[in-house]
Design a protein around this motif. Structure first.
Motif, PDB file in Angstrom:
ATOM      1  N   TRP A  16       2.335   0.458   6.617  1.00  0.00           N
ATOM      2  CA  TRP A  16       1.644   1.651   7.109  1.00  0.00           C
ATOM      3  C   TRP A  16       2.474   2.915   6.948  1.00  0.00           C
ATOM      4  CZ3 TRP A  16      -3.247   0.672   8.123  1.00  0.00           C
ATOM      5  CH2 TRP A  16      -3.592  -0.639   8.419  1.00  0.00           C
ATOM      6  N   TYR A  38      -2.876   2.768   5.018  1.00  0.00           N
ATOM      7  CA  TYR A  38      -2.382   1.439   4.626  1.00  0.00           C
ATOM      8  C   TYR A  38      -1.660   1.548   3.293  1.00  0.00           C
ATOM      9  CZ  TYR A  38      -2.296  -3.527   3.509  1.00  0.00           C
ATOM     10  OH  TYR A  38      -1.888  -4.799   3.194  1.00  0.00           O
ATOM     11  N   PRO A  44      -6.488  -4.162   2.438  1.00  0.00           N
ATOM     12  CA  PRO A  44      -6.248  -3.582   3.767  1.00  0.00           C
ATOM     13  C   PRO A  44      -7.155  -4.260   4.798  1.00  0.00           C
ATOM     14  CG  PRO A  44      -7.653  -2.140   2.498  1.00  0.00           C
ATOM     15  CD  PRO A  44      -7.229  -3.242   1.567  1.00  0.00           C
TER      16      PRO A  44
END
Length: 103
Positions: A16, A38, A44
Protein backbone atom coordinates in the motif's frame (compact mmCIF):
# COMPACT_ATOMS: atom_id res chain seq x y z
CA UNK A 1 -12.22 30.52 2.75
CA UNK A 2 -8.59 30.87 1.69
CA UNK A 3 -6.07 28.13 2.41
CA UNK A 4 -3.04 29.37 4.34
CA UNK A 5 -0.87 26.29 4.01
CA UNK A 6 -0.95 22.68 2.89
CA UNK A 7 0.84 19.93 4.76
CA UNK A 8 1.35 16.64 2.89
CA UNK A 9 2.35 13.27 4.32
CA UNK A 10 3.25 10.03 2.55
CA UNK A 11 4.19 6.48 3.44
CA UNK A 12 4.22 3.05 1.89
CA UNK A 13 4.42 -0.61 2.79
CA UNK A 14 4.79 -3.79 0.75
CA UNK A 15 1.22 -3.57 -0.60
CA UNK A 16 0.00 0.00 0.00
CA UNK A 17 0.86 3.64 -0.58
CA UNK A 18 -0.94 6.25 1.52
CA UNK A 19 -0.99 10.01 1.03
CA UNK A 20 -2.58 12.41 3.51
CA UNK A 21 -3.08 16.12 2.93
CA UNK A 22 -4.16 18.77 5.42
CA UNK A 23 -5.18 22.19 4.09
CA UNK A 24 -4.70 24.58 7.00
CA UNK A 25 -7.40 27.28 6.99
CA UNK A 26 -6.52 29.08 10.22
CA UNK A 27 -4.89 28.42 13.59
CA UNK A 28 -7.84 26.22 14.56
CA UNK A 29 -9.40 24.89 11.34
CA UNK A 30 -8.37 22.58 8.51
CA UNK A 31 -9.71 20.25 5.86
CA UNK A 32 -8.10 16.89 5.24
CA UNK A 33 -8.10 14.24 2.56
CA UNK A 34 -6.25 11.02 1.81
CA UNK A 35 -5.58 8.49 -0.91
CA UNK A 36 -4.89 4.79 -0.36
CA UNK A 37 -3.39 2.99 -3.36
CA UNK A 38 -2.71 -0.73 -3.82
CA UNK A 39 0.88 -1.22 -5.06
CA UNK A 40 1.27 -4.93 -4.30
CA UNK A 41 1.71 -7.77 -6.75
CA UNK A 42 -1.32 -9.68 -7.95
CA UNK A 43 -4.97 -8.77 -7.81
CA UNK A 44 -5.98 -5.99 -5.40
CA UNK A 45 -8.57 -6.81 -2.75
CA UNK A 46 -12.14 -5.77 -3.44
CA UNK A 47 -12.66 -4.22 -0.01
CA UNK A 48 -10.40 -2.91 2.76
CA UNK A 49 -10.76 -1.75 6.34
CA UNK A 50 -8.57 1.22 7.09
CA UNK A 51 -7.58 3.88 9.56
CA UNK A 52 -5.71 7.01 8.49
CA UNK A 53 -5.16 9.38 11.38
CA UNK A 54 -8.58 9.81 13.00
CA UNK A 55 -10.54 8.62 9.93
CA UNK A 56 -11.53 5.00 9.46
CA UNK A 57 -13.92 2.84 7.49
CA UNK A 58 -14.61 -0.13 5.26
CA UNK A 59 -14.56 0.70 1.56
CA UNK A 60 -14.41 -0.83 -1.89
CA UNK A 61 -11.40 0.10 -4.02
CA UNK A 62 -12.00 1.76 -7.40
CA UNK A 63 -9.21 0.88 -9.88
CA UNK A 64 -6.90 -0.09 -6.99
CA UNK A 65 -7.46 3.29 -5.26
CA UNK A 66 -9.53 4.68 -2.38
CA UNK A 67 -9.71 8.46 -2.40
CA UNK A 68 -11.44 10.47 0.30
CA UNK A 69 -11.98 14.18 0.55
CA UNK A 70 -11.76 13.57 4.28
CA UNK A 71 -13.24 16.10 6.62
CA UNK A 72 -13.29 19.69 7.78
CA UNK A 73 -12.91 20.82 11.38
CA UNK A 74 -13.14 24.18 13.06
CA UNK A 75 -11.97 24.83 16.60
CA UNK A 76 -9.70 21.81 16.34
CA UNK A 77 -6.05 21.00 16.81
CA UNK A 78 -4.50 21.36 13.36
CA UNK A 79 -1.95 19.11 11.66
CA UNK A 80 1.66 20.25 11.96
CA UNK A 81 4.56 19.53 9.59
CA UNK A 82 6.74 17.55 11.99
CA UNK A 83 4.12 15.11 13.23
CA UNK A 84 3.74 11.55 11.98
CA UNK A 85 0.37 10.07 11.02
CA UNK A 86 -0.38 6.40 11.53
CA UNK A 87 -2.26 4.38 8.94
CA UNK A 88 -3.50 0.79 9.20
CA UNK A 89 -4.94 -1.25 6.36
CA UNK A 90 -6.62 -4.65 6.74
CA UNK A 91 -7.69 -6.93 3.88
CA UNK A 92 -8.07 -10.66 3.22
CA UNK A 93 -6.88 -11.54 6.75
CA UNK A 94 -3.72 -9.39 6.34
CA UNK A 95 -2.75 -6.16 8.12
CA UNK A 96 -0.12 -3.54 7.34
CA UNK A 97 0.77 -0.50 9.46
CA UNK A 98 2.29 2.54 7.79
CA UNK A 99 3.80 5.67 9.31
CA UNK A 100 3.19 8.73 7.15
CA UNK A 101 5.80 11.47 7.23
CA UNK A 102 5.88 14.98 5.83
CA UNK A 103 7.17 14.99 2.26
Amino acid sequence: MVTKDCVCFQGESKHWEVEFEAAIRSESSESTGYTIRYIGDGEPPEEISYQVGSSSGNETLQNEVLKSSGSYCSGCSITVEDQEIDAKIEWDEETENITLKNE
